[in-house]
Every structure is written in C-alpha cells, then in structure tokens.
Design an enzyme around this catalytic site. Structure first.
Site, PDB file in Angstrom:
ATOM      1  N   ASN A  12       0.867  -1.187   0.000  1.00 38.98           N
ATOM      2  CA  ASN A  12       0.000   0.000   0.000  1.00 38.98           C
ATOM      3  C   ASN A  12       0.901   1.235   0.000  1.00 38.98           C
ATOM      4  OD1 ASN A  12      -1.392   2.280   1.076  1.00 38.98           O
ATOM      5  ND2 ASN A  12      -3.070   0.945   1.680  1.00 38.98           N
TER       6      ASN A  12
ATOM      7  N   ASP B  98      -0.055   4.489  -0.157  1.00 37.11           N
ATOM      8  CA  ASP B  98      -0.724   5.750   0.221  1.00 37.11           C
ATOM      9  C   ASP B  98       0.228   6.724   0.910  1.00 37.11           C
ATOM     10  OD1 ASP B  98      -3.043   4.572  -0.655  1.00 37.11           O
ATOM     11  OD2 ASP B  98      -3.915   4.292   1.345  1.00 37.11           O
ATOM     12  N   HIS B  99       1.136   6.180   1.752  1.00 39.52           N
ATOM     13  CA  HIS B  99       1.954   7.082   2.566  1.00 39.52           C
ATOM     14  C   HIS B  99       3.041   7.790   1.765  1.00 39.52           C
ATOM     15  CE1 HIS B  99      -0.179   6.429   6.187  1.00 39.52           C
ATOM     16  NE2 HIS B  99      -0.199   5.145   5.925  1.00 39.52           N
TER      17      HIS B  99
ATOM     18  N   ARG C 148       3.513  18.856   1.070  1.00 36.05           N
ATOM     19  CA  ARG C 148       3.980  20.089   0.414  1.00 36.05           C
ATOM     20  C   ARG C 148       3.172  20.419  -0.845  1.00 36.05           C
ATOM     21  NH1 ARG C 148       9.295  22.161   1.757  1.00 36.05           N
ATOM     22  NH2 ARG C 148       9.212  22.099   4.009  1.00 36.05           N
TER      23      ARG C 148
ATOM     24  N   HIS D 205      -5.591   3.700  -1.729  1.00 35.97           N
ATOM     25  CA  HIS D 205      -6.924   4.068  -1.241  1.00 35.97           C
ATOM     26  C   HIS D 205      -7.233   5.470  -1.768  1.00 35.97           C
ATOM     27  CE1 HIS D 205      -9.674   4.494   2.587  1.00 35.97           C
ATOM     28  NE2 HIS D 205     -10.306   4.816   1.475  1.00 35.97           N
TER      29      HIS D 205
ATOM     30  N   ARG E  53      -9.305   8.213  -1.309  1.00 40.18           N
ATOM     31  CA  ARG E  53     -10.286   8.684  -0.326  1.00 40.18           C
ATOM     32  C   ARG E  53     -11.124   9.798  -0.918  1.00 40.18           C
ATOM     33  NH1 ARG E  53      -8.716   6.898   5.197  1.00 40.18           N
ATOM     34  NH2 ARG E  53     -10.452   8.159   5.870  1.00 40.18           N
TER      35      ARG E  53
ATOM     36  N   ARG F 265      -6.975  13.020   0.436  1.00 38.32           N
ATOM     37  CA  ARG F 265      -5.912  13.519   1.308  1.00 38.32           C
ATOM     38  C   ARG F 265      -4.526  12.989   0.917  1.00 38.32           C
ATOM     39  NH1 ARG F 265      -6.910  10.224   6.906  1.00 38.32           N
ATOM     40  NH2 ARG F 265      -8.935  11.221   6.816  1.00 38.32           N
ATOM     41  N   HIS F 266      -4.481  11.857   0.249  1.00 32.77           N
ATOM     42  CA  HIS F 266      -3.165  11.381  -0.218  1.00 32.77           C
ATOM     43  C   HIS F 266      -3.198  11.002  -1.695  1.00 32.77           C
ATOM     44  CE1 HIS F 266      -5.033   7.666   1.141  1.00 32.77           C
ATOM     45  NE2 HIS F 266      -4.696   7.818   2.408  1.00 32.77           N
TER      46      HIS F 266
ATOM     47  N   GLU G 139      -8.643   0.493  -2.790  1.00 30.12           N
ATOM     48  CA  GLU G 139      -9.498   0.589  -1.596  1.00 30.12           C
ATOM     49  C   GLU G 139     -10.400   1.793  -1.778  1.00 30.12           C
ATOM     50  OE1 GLU G 139      -6.960   0.983   1.758  1.00 30.12           O
ATOM     51  OE2 GLU G 139      -6.085  -0.977   1.500  1.00 30.12           O
TER      52      GLU G 139
ATOM     53  N   THR H  51      -6.602   6.750   9.872  1.00 27.50           N
ATOM     54  CA  THR H  51      -6.559   5.639   8.915  1.00 27.50           C
ATOM     55  C   THR H  51      -7.870   4.878   9.079  1.00 27.50           C
ATOM     56  OG1 THR H  51      -5.335   3.651   8.223  1.00 27.50           O
ATOM     57  CG2 THR H  51      -5.338   4.143  10.578  1.00 27.50           C
ATOM     58  N   THR H  52      -8.129   3.905   8.196  1.00 25.78           N
ATOM     59  CA  THR H  52      -9.387   3.157   8.283  1.00 25.78           C
ATOM     60  C   THR H  52      -9.463   2.488   9.660  1.00 25.78           C
ATOM     61  OG1 THR H  52      -9.011   2.655   5.968  1.00 25.78           O
ATOM     62  CG2 THR H  52     -10.822   1.508   7.029  1.00 25.78           C
TER      63      THR H  52
ATOM     64  N   GLU I 270     -11.381  -9.037   3.231  1.00 26.61           N
ATOM     65  CA  GLU I 270     -10.057  -8.723   3.765  1.00 26.61           C
ATOM     66  C   GLU I 270     -10.216  -8.627   5.273  1.00 26.61           C
ATOM     67  OE1 GLU I 270      -7.665  -5.582   2.026  1.00 26.61           O
ATOM     68  OE2 GLU I 270      -6.673  -5.226   3.950  1.00 26.61           O
TER      69      GLU I 270
ATOM     70  N   HIS J  69      -3.733  -4.446   7.686  1.00 23.17           N
ATOM     71  CA  HIS J  69      -3.827  -3.307   8.599  1.00 23.17           C
ATOM     72  C   HIS J  69      -2.926  -3.501   9.812  1.00 23.17           C
ATOM     73  CE1 HIS J  69      -5.283   0.400  10.239  1.00 23.17           C
ATOM     74  NE2 HIS J  69      -5.969   0.588   9.127  1.00 23.17           N
ATOM     75  N   GLY J  70      -1.955  -2.619   9.918  1.00 18.44           N
ATOM     76  CA  GLY J  70      -1.066  -2.633  11.077  1.00 18.44           C
ATOM     77  C   GLY J  70      -0.027  -3.746  11.053  1.00 18.44           C
TER      78      GLY J  70
ATOM     79  N   GLY K 259       1.230  -1.405   4.264  1.00 15.06           N
ATOM     80  CA  GLY K 259       1.676  -0.091   3.818  1.00 15.06           C
ATOM     81  C   GLY K 259       2.607   0.604   4.777  1.00 15.06           C
TER      82      GLY K 259
HETATM   83  N1  PXP Z   1      -5.995  -2.796   4.283  1.00 13.66           N
HETATM   84  C1  PXP Z   1      -6.898  -1.789   4.353  1.00 13.66           C
HETATM   85  C2  PXP Z   1      -8.317  -2.074   3.995  1.00 13.66           C
HETATM   86  C3  PXP Z   1      -6.507  -0.492   4.737  1.00 13.66           C
HETATM   87  O1  PXP Z   1      -7.427   0.485   4.798  1.00 13.66           O
HETATM   88  C4  PXP Z   1      -5.152  -0.252   5.014  1.00 13.66           C
HETATM   89  C5  PXP Z   1      -4.706   1.130   5.378  1.00 13.66           C
HETATM   90  O2  PXP Z   1      -4.867   1.954   4.265  1.00 13.66           O
HETATM   91  C6  PXP Z   1      -4.247  -1.317   4.925  1.00 13.66           C
HETATM   92  C7  PXP Z   1      -4.703  -2.593   4.582  1.00 13.66           C
HETATM   93  C8  PXP Z   1      -2.788  -1.154   5.204  1.00 13.66           C
HETATM   94  O3  PXP Z   1      -2.599  -0.840   6.531  1.00 13.66           O
HETATM   95  P1  PXP Z   1      -1.162  -0.374   7.041  1.00 13.66           P
HETATM   96  O4  PXP Z   1      -0.844   0.902   6.329  1.00 13.66           O
HETATM   97  O5  PXP Z   1      -1.350  -0.210   8.517  1.00 13.66           O
HETATM   98  O6  PXP Z   1      -0.184  -1.459   6.670  1.00 13.66           O
END
Ligand code: PXP
Length: 259
Positions: free
Chosen positions: A7, A9-10, A18, A43, A45, A49-50, A70, A100-101, A151, A191-192, A213
């Site tokens: 992922n 996004d970051h 910036r 994702h 959104r 935002r990203h 996503e 975050t979600t 998921e 996630h996490g 991510g």
């Molecule tokens: N899966 C879903 C559905 C998410 O919303 C996210 C965060 O965007 C992730 C996985 C990845 O989570 P993390 O960035 O904590 O690894």
C-alpha cells in the site's frame, strides 16, 4: 504463501504535505514491483488527502502486477473505479476525521448499496473484496451478497498489548479465515502488519494476499524502498513450510559418506 501487496498511500501523504510532485507514488510502485511486490494497493479517499485521481489513472497504465483500489462505497468513487478498472476493489468504511481506516465494514447495514454495486464491478471484470472485522456476522453477510473476497482487519491483532491478547486475536483471525473459506469466500488480510508481527498471519493457510503499507514506507526512510519491500517479502516467505528433502540428494550424500 500469501502475496504481498504494498500500500503506497503514505508516499502520497508525504507528497501532499507540500502539495508538490515528489515523492511520486507512481515511481514508488515501480520500485515495489522491481523489489518483488505482487501487487500495489491504493486508497482513493473521498477527501483526496493522499492518493489523487491522476495517481490511480497512471498506475493503472504502468503497473505490471495487480492493482487493488481501496474505496468507500460512494457513487463518485464507484464511477472512478469503473472507469479505471483495477483488478480488485476493497470496500472500506471511511470517516473524514480518522487517521486511517478504523474498523471493518458494517456489511449487513450496507447490504442494499453493496448488492447494487457488486454486479456493476463484476460486470466490469473487477473482483470485489470487503474489509471486515474477524467476526462471523460480516463474513456471513459478505457470503450472502456474493463478494469474491473478504479482507480480514488485522488491526486488533497488531495493536494487542499482551502476548495473551495477541494470541486470542490471532485465533480469531484464523477461525474467521476458516469460516470464510467454508462459505466459499476467498481471504485477504491487512492493517497494522509489520516486520515483527506478520509471520503468524502469513501462516494462516487461507490467506491469499496481505496488504501492507505503513511499516514498509516507514522502513524505507532508513533503508530504501527496494530493501524495505524485499525484507517484508523475506518475512512472508519464512512462513512457507520447510521443503521435504529431495530423496535423490539424500541417497547421493549417503553413498558419499560410505565411500
Ligand atoms: N488494508 C486496508 C483495507 C486499509 O485500509 C489499510 C490502510 O490503508 C491497509 C490494509 C494497510 O494498513 P497499514 O498501512 O497499517 O499497513
């Protein structure tokens, strides 16, 4: 072995800090793929935002693996998805204020909207995944409305503060994965997840894909994105059962020992 979908996004979060052009998530996606990622997740959104629309459009044209989008179930984002045709959409709940979600989808509560949207995605050749907490109710509802995947939300496992708590969250995820499979659903998770906690999740046999991510992008600040992705792939590969020894090699070794 589950596939690793990174992922990114970051990377976009940093760029948007910036409102500039760097770092570009499109370049990041190529590096992830070259390092062995099996797919790219973004994702889009509602508040942008990203990740921006431009990112998803270019990613669709440039990535060589799989694109997982996503998204919240709003008509605007559905239209974007149908236009771009990612390989998979993962429907998530979305709140403006969250960092975050936060939680899984209320599948039964959104059943009407999901039942209307899922055939549109399937007609376009897009697989549908629903981000759910590891509990029987949303899994049953996901099977009823004929999603392709769930998921499993691994956030409670990742945030558990004691070994006992973590073990009980892990058991909940493993049981949920088995239950989903028994209802004909395919299973992803995310996630996490990070370098320390990913192994037991990668060992759950039903899980096909991990969406990771934050931990990878954080590590990339220190070691570079290529190495950060490779290290995560190594952690996931460590979940593979040890290969049975090749009997012909054994015989050769024994013969050598005897002579
Ligand atoms: N899966 C879903 C559905 C998410 O919303 C996210 C965060 O965007 C992730 C996985 C990845 O989570 P993390 O960035 O904590 O690894």
């Amino acid at each position: 072995m589950p596939r690793l979908h990174v992922n990114i996004d970051h990377v976009a979060t940093l760029r948007q800090a910036r409102r500039s052009e760097e770092p570009d998530p499109v370049s990041a996606a190529s590096i992830c793929e070259l390092a062995g990622a099996d797919g790219i997740t973004v994702h889009l959104r509602e508040d942008r935002r990203h990740i921006q629309d431009r990112d998803v459009l270019i990613l669709r044209k440039t990535i060589k693996t799989l694109l997982n989008l996503e998204m919240a179930l709003t008509e605007e984002i559905i239209e974007v998805a149908l236009n771009i045709v990612p390989n998979q959409v993962c429907i998530v709940p979305e709140k403006r204020q969250e960092l975050t979600t936060e939680g899984g989808l209320d599948v039964a509560g959104s059943a009407q909207a999901l039942e209307a949207a899922i055939p549109r995605f399937k007609e376009a050749g897009i697989e549908v995944s629903l981000f759910v907490d590891p509990m029987p109710e949303p899994i049953e509802a996901a099977a009823q409305i004929e999603a392709d995947f769930i998921e499993l939300h691994t956030g409670s496992y990742a945030n558990a503060s004691t070994p006992k708590g973590r073990k009980s969250e892990l058991d909940r995820l493993a049981t949920s994965a088995q239950y989903a499979e028994s209802l004909g659903l395919r299973v992803n998770a995310g996630h996490g997840l990070d370098y320390r906690n990913v192994l037991p999740i990668a060992q759950i046999p039903q899980i096909e894909e991990l969406n990771i991510g934050y931990s990878i992008i954080c590590r990339s600040v220190y070691v570079g994105l290529d190495q950060a992705v490779r290290e995560m792939q190594d952690r996931i590969l460590a979940a593979a059962p040890p290969e049975a020894p090749d009997p012909s090699t054994l015989t050769r070794t024994k013969k050598r020992e005897r002579s």
